[in-house]
Design a protein around this motif. Structure first.
Motif, PDB file in Angstrom:
ATOM      1  N   ASN A  71       0.826  -1.216   0.000  1.00  0.00           N
ATOM      2  CA  ASN A  71       0.000   0.000   0.000  1.00  0.00           C
ATOM      3  C   ASN A  71       0.856   1.261   0.000  1.00  0.00           C
ATOM      4  O   ASN A  71       0.526   2.244  -0.673  1.00  0.00           O
ATOM      5  CB  ASN A  71      -0.958  -0.009   1.189  1.00  0.00           C
ATOM      6  CG  ASN A  71      -2.069  -1.017   1.006  1.00  0.00           C
ATOM      7  OD1 ASN A  71      -2.568  -1.228  -0.089  1.00  0.00           O
ATOM      8  ND2 ASN A  71      -2.445  -1.674   2.089  1.00  0.00           N
ATOM      9  N   GLN A  72       1.961   1.228   0.736  1.00  0.00           N
ATOM     10  CA  GLN A  72       2.867   2.374   0.758  1.00  0.00           C
ATOM     11  C   GLN A  72       3.463   2.602  -0.638  1.00  0.00           C
ATOM     12  O   GLN A  72       3.543   3.737  -1.108  1.00  0.00           O
ATOM     13  CB  GLN A  72       3.972   2.130   1.779  1.00  0.00           C
ATOM     14  CG  GLN A  72       4.883   3.312   1.986  1.00  0.00           C
ATOM     15  CD  GLN A  72       5.944   3.041   3.040  1.00  0.00           C
ATOM     16  OE1 GLN A  72       6.260   1.887   3.337  1.00  0.00           O
ATOM     17  NE2 GLN A  72       6.488   4.098   3.608  1.00  0.00           N
ATOM     18  N   PHE A  73       3.848   1.534  -1.308  1.00  0.00           N
ATOM     19  CA  PHE A  73       4.383   1.632  -2.668  1.00  0.00           C
ATOM     20  C   PHE A  73       3.346   2.256  -3.606  1.00  0.00           C
ATOM     21  O   PHE A  73       3.656   3.142  -4.397  1.00  0.00           O
ATOM     22  CB  PHE A  73       4.801   0.245  -3.159  1.00  0.00           C
ATOM     23  CG  PHE A  73       5.292   0.229  -4.570  1.00  0.00           C
ATOM     24  CD1 PHE A  73       6.568   0.654  -4.879  1.00  0.00           C
ATOM     25  CD2 PHE A  73       4.478  -0.221  -5.601  1.00  0.00           C
ATOM     26  CE1 PHE A  73       7.032   0.642  -6.189  1.00  0.00           C
ATOM     27  CE2 PHE A  73       4.928  -0.236  -6.910  1.00  0.00           C
ATOM     28  CZ  PHE A  73       6.202   0.194  -7.203  1.00  0.00           C
ATOM     29  N   LEU A  74       2.110   1.792  -3.502  1.00  0.00           N
ATOM     30  CA  LEU A  74       1.056   2.328  -4.365  1.00  0.00           C
ATOM     31  C   LEU A  74       0.760   3.790  -4.046  1.00  0.00           C
ATOM     32  O   LEU A  74       0.415   4.567  -4.945  1.00  0.00           O
ATOM     33  CB  LEU A  74      -0.204   1.473  -4.256  1.00  0.00           C
ATOM     34  CG  LEU A  74      -0.055   0.067  -4.840  1.00  0.00           C
ATOM     35  CD1 LEU A  74      -1.288  -0.775  -4.527  1.00  0.00           C
ATOM     36  CD2 LEU A  74       0.207   0.115  -6.327  1.00  0.00           C
ATOM     37  N   ASP A  75       0.910   4.174  -2.788  1.00  0.00           N
ATOM     38  CA  ASP A  75       0.746   5.585  -2.429  1.00  0.00           C
ATOM     39  C   ASP A  75       1.807   6.453  -3.101  1.00  0.00           C
ATOM     40  O   ASP A  75       1.545   7.582  -3.500  1.00  0.00           O
ATOM     41  CB  ASP A  75       0.807   5.779  -0.913  1.00  0.00           C
ATOM     42  CG  ASP A  75      -0.445   5.304  -0.206  1.00  0.00           C
ATOM     43  OD1 ASP A  75      -1.494   5.120  -0.875  1.00  0.00           O
ATOM     44  OD2 ASP A  75      -0.388   5.106   1.026  1.00  0.00           O
ATOM     45  N   TYR A  76       3.029   5.915  -3.241  1.00  0.00           N
ATOM     46  CA  TYR A  76       4.081   6.652  -3.947  1.00  0.00           C
ATOM     47  C   TYR A  76       3.755   6.797  -5.427  1.00  0.00           C
ATOM     48  O   TYR A  76       4.050   7.813  -6.042  1.00  0.00           O
ATOM     49  CB  TYR A  76       5.435   5.956  -3.803  1.00  0.00           C
ATOM     50  CG  TYR A  76       6.041   6.038  -2.428  1.00  0.00           C
ATOM     51  CD1 TYR A  76       6.046   7.230  -1.707  1.00  0.00           C
ATOM     52  CD2 TYR A  76       6.609   4.924  -1.838  1.00  0.00           C
ATOM     53  CE1 TYR A  76       6.601   7.301  -0.447  1.00  0.00           C
ATOM     54  CE2 TYR A  76       7.178   4.990  -0.578  1.00  0.00           C
ATOM     55  CZ  TYR A  76       7.167   6.182   0.119  1.00  0.00           C
ATOM     56  OH  TYR A  76       7.722   6.248   1.358  1.00  0.00           O
ATOM     57  N   LEU A  77       3.154   5.765  -6.002  1.00  0.00           N
ATOM     58  CA  LEU A  77       2.798   5.828  -7.422  1.00  0.00           C
ATOM     59  C   LEU A  77       1.616   6.749  -7.679  1.00  0.00           C
ATOM     60  O   LEU A  77       1.508   7.338  -8.753  1.00  0.00           O
ATOM     61  CB  LEU A  77       2.459   4.431  -7.952  1.00  0.00           C
ATOM     62  CG  LEU A  77       3.599   3.432  -8.039  1.00  0.00           C
ATOM     63  CD1 LEU A  77       3.082   2.108  -8.593  1.00  0.00           C
ATOM     64  CD2 LEU A  77       4.724   3.952  -8.907  1.00  0.00           C
ATOM     65  N   ASN A  78       0.721   6.843  -6.717  1.00  0.00           N
ATOM     66  CA  ASN A  78      -0.497   7.647  -6.866  1.00  0.00           C
ATOM     67  C   ASN A  78      -0.543   8.720  -5.786  1.00  0.00           C
ATOM     68  O   ASN A  78      -1.365   8.659  -4.877  1.00  0.00           O
ATOM     69  CB  ASN A  78      -1.744   6.756  -6.748  1.00  0.00           C
ATOM     70  CG  ASN A  78      -1.860   5.767  -7.871  1.00  0.00           C
ATOM     71  OD1 ASN A  78      -1.858   6.155  -9.020  1.00  0.00           O
ATOM     72  ND2 ASN A  78      -1.953   4.493  -7.543  1.00  0.00           N
ATOM     73  N   PRO A  79       0.327   9.733  -5.873  1.00  0.00           N
ATOM     74  CA  PRO A  79       0.311  10.766  -4.833  1.00  0.00           C
ATOM     75  C   PRO A  79      -0.975  11.577  -4.919  1.00  0.00           C
ATOM     76  O   PRO A  79      -1.640  11.628  -5.942  1.00  0.00           O
ATOM     77  CB  PRO A  79       1.532  11.610  -5.167  1.00  0.00           C
ATOM     78  CG  PRO A  79       1.737  11.420  -6.625  1.00  0.00           C
ATOM     79  CD  PRO A  79       1.284  10.008  -6.923  1.00  0.00           C
ATOM     80  N   ASP A  80      -1.286  12.205  -3.796  1.00  0.00           N
ATOM     81  CA  ASP A  80      -2.444  13.093  -3.786  1.00  0.00           C
ATOM     82  C   ASP A  80      -2.194  14.229  -4.768  1.00  0.00           C
ATOM     83  O   ASP A  80      -1.062  14.675  -4.927  1.00  0.00           O
ATOM     84  CB  ASP A  80      -2.662  13.664  -2.396  1.00  0.00           C
ATOM     85  CG  ASP A  80      -3.100  12.599  -1.402  1.00  0.00           C
ATOM     86  OD1 ASP A  80      -3.751  11.625  -1.830  1.00  0.00           O
ATOM     87  OD2 ASP A  80      -2.792  12.739  -0.197  1.00  0.00           O
ATOM     88  N   PRO A  81      -3.253  14.731  -5.402  1.00  0.00           N
ATOM     89  CA  PRO A  81      -3.042  15.854  -6.327  1.00  0.00           C
ATOM     90  C   PRO A  81      -2.546  17.072  -5.562  1.00  0.00           C
ATOM     91  O   PRO A  81      -2.861  17.245  -4.390  1.00  0.00           O
ATOM     92  CB  PRO A  81      -4.434  16.090  -6.931  1.00  0.00           C
ATOM     93  CG  PRO A  81      -5.393  15.384  -6.044  1.00  0.00           C
ATOM     94  CD  PRO A  81      -4.638  14.333  -5.322  1.00  0.00           C
ATOM     95  N   PRO A  82      -1.756  17.915  -6.212  1.00  0.00           N
ATOM     96  CA  PRO A  82      -1.251  19.111  -5.528  1.00  0.00           C
ATOM     97  C   PRO A  82      -2.394  20.035  -5.129  1.00  0.00           C
ATOM     98  O   PRO A  82      -3.420  20.115  -5.797  1.00  0.00           O
ATOM     99  CB  PRO A  82      -0.343  19.768  -6.556  1.00  0.00           C
ATOM    100  CG  PRO A  82      -0.724  19.164  -7.867  1.00  0.00           C
ATOM    101  CD  PRO A  82      -1.328  17.832  -7.583  1.00  0.00           C
ATOM    102  N   VAL A  83      -2.202  20.710  -4.024  1.00  0.00           N
ATOM    103  CA  VAL A  83      -3.214  21.630  -3.511  1.00  0.00           C
ATOM    104  C   VAL A  83      -2.908  23.014  -4.064  1.00  0.00           C
ATOM    105  O   VAL A  83      -1.770  23.485  -4.004  1.00  0.00           O
ATOM    106  CB  VAL A  83      -3.190  21.644  -1.968  1.00  0.00           C
ATOM    107  CG1 VAL A  83      -4.181  22.658  -1.420  1.00  0.00           C
ATOM    108  CG2 VAL A  83      -3.471  20.254  -1.428  1.00  0.00           C
ATOM    109  N   ASP A  84      -3.929  23.670  -4.574  1.00  0.00           N
ATOM    110  CA  ASP A  84      -3.762  25.024  -5.108  1.00  0.00           C
ATOM    111  C   ASP A  84      -3.923  26.005  -3.921  1.00  0.00           C
ATOM    112  O   ASP A  84      -5.026  26.175  -3.411  1.00  0.00           O
ATOM    113  CB  ASP A  84      -4.801  25.299  -6.195  1.00  0.00           C
ATOM    114  CG  ASP A  84      -4.566  26.638  -6.877  1.00  0.00           C
ATOM    115  OD1 ASP A  84      -3.578  27.335  -6.553  1.00  0.00           O
ATOM    116  OD2 ASP A  84      -5.380  26.989  -7.753  1.00  0.00           O
TER     117      ASP A  84
END
Length: 87
Positions: A71-84
């Motif tokens: 799950n940690q690996f997948l979190d690295y692949l799919n980071p949260d979108p940047p906040v404006d």
């Protein structure tokens, strides 16, 4: 006439050096064709569907990870979108 020839040679040399510098620069990153899977099962299926060399090895290495590490690996692949923050 001599100055004109010299200017031509200098101009061609500068153009050639500039072109070689541009060719030697790294290219831009290529975007992934869509979002990567966000679950371990979906990620393994996605890799299997790619059919690329080394996919089987990557799948075996991924499956060897603990559930938390997967799950940690997948979190690295799919980071949260940047906040404006300009709003």
């Amino acid at each position: 006439m001599r100055n004109a020839t010299r200017r031509s040679i200098v101009g061609l040399t500068a153009s050639a050096v500039g072109a070689m510098a541009l060719v030697g620069m790294p290219s831009q990153a290529v975007a992934v064709e869509g979002e990567l899977p966000s679950t371990p099962t979906a990620y393994v299926s996605w890799l299997e569907g790619k059919g690329e060399p080394g996919a089987a090895e990557t799948i075996a290495q991924f499956k060897a990870l603990s559930q938390d590490r997967q799950n940690q690996f997948l979190d690295y692949l799919n980071p949260d979108p940047p906040v404006d923050v300009r709003r």
